[in-house]
Design an enzyme around this catalytic site. Structure first.
Site, short mmCIF file in Angstrom:
data_model
loop_
_atom_site.label_atom_id
_atom_site.label_comp_id
_atom_site.label_asym_id
_atom_site.label_seq_id
_atom_site.Cartn_x
_atom_site.Cartn_y
_atom_site.Cartn_z
N ARG A 32 0.86 -1.19 0.00
CA ARG A 32 0.00 0.00 0.00
C ARG A 32 0.89 1.24 0.00
NH1 ARG A 32 -3.45 -1.25 4.42
NH2 ARG A 32 -4.74 -2.33 2.90
N ASN A 96 -0.40 -0.88 13.34
CA ASN A 96 0.14 -1.95 12.51
C ASN A 96 1.35 -2.57 13.19
OD1 ASN A 96 -1.41 -1.53 9.93
ND2 ASN A 96 -0.44 0.48 10.07
N ASP A 112 4.77 -4.56 6.55
CA ASP A 112 3.54 -4.79 7.29
C ASP A 112 3.44 -6.28 7.61
OD1 ASP A 112 0.74 -5.54 7.69
OD2 ASP A 112 0.25 -3.49 7.14
N ASP A 114 0.84 -7.85 9.05
CA ASP A 114 -0.54 -8.32 9.10
C ASP A 114 -1.28 -8.02 10.40
OD1 ASP A 114 0.03 -9.64 6.55
OD2 ASP A 114 0.95 -11.20 7.76
N ASP A 116 -2.81 -6.35 13.55
CA ASP A 116 -3.17 -4.97 13.85
C ASP A 116 -3.87 -4.93 15.20
OD1 ASP A 116 -2.50 -3.90 11.14
OD2 ASP A 116 -4.15 -5.21 10.54
N ASP A 129 -6.75 -9.58 12.47
CA ASP A 129 -6.03 -10.24 11.38
C ASP A 129 -5.08 -11.34 11.82
OD1 ASP A 129 -7.41 -8.54 9.65
OD2 ASP A 129 -5.83 -7.04 9.73
N GLU A 132 -4.87 -13.99 9.08
CA GLU A 132 -4.05 -13.52 7.96
C GLU A 132 -2.57 -13.62 8.32
OE1 GLU A 132 -3.39 -9.53 5.19
OE2 GLU A 132 -4.69 -9.41 6.94
#
Length: 185
Positions: A32, A96, A112, A114, A116, A129, A132
């Site tokens: 991102r 994050n 990142d 994943d 959070d 997450d 994830e």
């Protein structure tokens, strides 16, 4: 004169400058990008900035604009970054779990990981997450050391939240939001 230090000093953004923020995944893929984050303060270990109606581009080229002003905090020693989202009904946080940032001529960059932590305006905390994270940990072969570091930094982050340390204090958000308005003029 140490030329190496001079070059590093020239790369550090100043108050009122704009930087791009890029988050990556552990495998090196771009995740991102935030364009034009205004820098509010820098020192050798941290950067404080603000996003306000900032263009965000996802890895699949989808684009969106942030809805509200947010104070962002990045540190070179901690494995997390913090976003204080300023809304009429109060401040909430999105944190994050991520590598410490690096800064080059292109952008402020981090990986990142994943996980959070969301902090709601009433102070409720939620770890997000996890599935994830577990999936990516296996797919991208996160080293055991990274897994340990991230779990330890979740503890540090929760301690900061519980003790209203740094970005989690009302004064911090007020000071930096006021400074943003001064620089914006």
């Amino acid at each position: 004169m140490n030329f190496g230090k001079l070059v590093i000093a020239l790369n550090i953004p100043k108050e009122g400058d704009f930087v791009t923020i890029q988050s990556y995944k552990h495998d090196g893929s771009l995740h991102r990008t935030w364009r034009d984050t205004m820098v509010l303060k820098t020192n050798e270990n941290s950067i404080i900035g603000v996003n306000d109606h900032t263009l965000v581009t996802e890895s699949d080229d989808r684009r969106w604009v942030t809805r509200e002003p947010a104070i962002v905090y990045f540190h070179k020693k901690f494995w997390f970054n913090i976003i204080a989202m300023i809304r009429e009904e109060g401040v909430s946080y999105y944190c994050n779990l991520a590598s410490p940032f690096v800064l080059d001529n292109e952008a402020l960059k981090y990986i990142d990981y994943d996980l959070d932590v969301k902090v709601f305006k009433d102070g409720e905390k939620k770890l997000l997450d996890v599935e994830e994270y577990e999936r990516h940990r296996k797919e991208m072969n996160y080293p055991t050391e990274i897994d340990h570091i991230l779990k330890e930094n979740v503890k540090i982050l929760v301690d900061w939240i519980n003790n209203e340390r740094g970005p989690f204090s009302k004064e911090y958000v007020d000071i930096w939001y006021k400074r943003y308005h001064q620089l914006k003029k």
